[in-house]
Design a protein around this motif. Sequence first.
Motif, short mmCIF file in Angstrom:
data_model
loop_
_atom_site.label_atom_id
_atom_site.label_comp_id
_atom_site.label_asym_id
_atom_site.label_seq_id
_atom_site.Cartn_x
_atom_site.Cartn_y
_atom_site.Cartn_z
N ARG A 152 0.85 -1.18 0.00
CA ARG A 152 0.00 0.00 0.00
C ARG A 152 0.90 1.24 0.00
NH1 ARG A 152 -5.41 0.62 1.72
NH2 ARG A 152 -5.41 -1.53 2.50
N GLU B 74 -10.56 -5.42 2.20
CA GLU B 74 -9.73 -4.48 1.45
C GLU B 74 -8.90 -3.59 2.37
OE1 GLU B 74 -10.18 -1.13 -2.10
OE2 GLU B 74 -11.94 -1.74 -0.94
N GLN B 75 -9.47 -3.11 3.46
CA GLN B 75 -8.77 -2.19 4.35
C GLN B 75 -7.74 -2.89 5.24
OE1 GLN B 75 -8.97 1.06 3.88
NE2 GLN B 75 -10.29 0.45 2.19
N GLU C 16 -8.34 -3.09 10.57
CA GLU C 16 -8.74 -2.43 9.34
C GLU C 16 -8.46 -0.94 9.43
OE1 GLU C 16 -12.80 -3.26 8.60
OE2 GLU C 16 -12.57 -5.43 8.75
N GLU D 82 -9.81 2.74 8.51
CA GLU D 82 -11.03 3.43 8.12
C GLU D 82 -10.69 4.50 7.10
OE1 GLU D 82 -14.02 2.63 8.92
OE2 GLU D 82 -13.44 1.04 10.32
N LEU D 83 -11.50 4.59 6.04
CA LEU D 83 -11.27 5.61 5.03
C LEU D 83 -11.70 6.97 5.55
CD1 LEU D 83 -12.55 3.94 1.74
CD2 LEU D 83 -10.20 4.46 2.33
N HIS E 155 -10.76 7.43 -3.67
CA HIS E 155 -11.10 6.07 -4.08
C HIS E 155 -12.20 6.10 -5.15
CE1 HIS E 155 -10.97 1.72 -3.16
NE2 HIS E 155 -12.23 1.75 -3.56
#
Length: 245
Positions: free
Chosen positions: A100, A149-150, A206, A208-209, A217
């Motif tokens: 990433r 995904e995260q 995870e 968080e966006l 995104h």
Amino acid sequence: MTTYNPATLPRNDNLNRFAFVVDVSDQIFIRKGKMIAFYGNLSFEAMGSSVVEMLARRAFNAPKYIHNFVVAQGQGQLILGDNGNDLACYDLDAANMTIRAKNLLGFSKNVICQESTLPGYLTLLGTGKVIASSNGPVHFLELPCRVDEQAVLGWADCPSPSYRYDYAHVTGFVSTVGALSGLTLSGEEKQVDFTGAGTVLVQSSELELSGNSALEHLLAHLPMLGKEDLSKLSLSVQQQSQQRR
């Protein structure tokens, strides 16, 4: 309390979970803002300067991210940190690893850095060291597997993954737009599907966006939307805008 000096610092190893010491004797790419201290005679050159132009031309093939990195060179010990995240070093031996982008802190000059086909990731090729941060300790999973995904930090020696949607959960207009934009689905509804051979690096928690990350995104996925999907998305934005007036 332990006090360190150049003689007691580890070399190319973790100082603790949250800091890594690079024994610099040549040139290394590091992410801007991640140097927390150093000993010795080190200099830091911005990407694109004449000093590092030839090096960057060969090793850095990711123009979108080139200004996020500098080249550290000289002789000394460089300590890296990333906002209290865990740090680790990975040794590549004629191999490839995809990380990433926001978690990539540094890599040897002999390693080639390229943009991955999956937005937001960088692929490292060759032989050398790669330093990356993670949200908690990293776990290594064999393929095949599916990962939230995260929670994905990256993968090594395997083909680019694909997305899998669980359409038993994705019903109705709102869920469909969420699936296409990546904004509303949880890991139980949308996963990254890894197949073939290789290893997946998974973070312990995870991410968080944030609002900006979510927007980025969505923008990254707009070229994949069809005309009908774009019309639905436009209508949804208009409705949301009217509701918030």
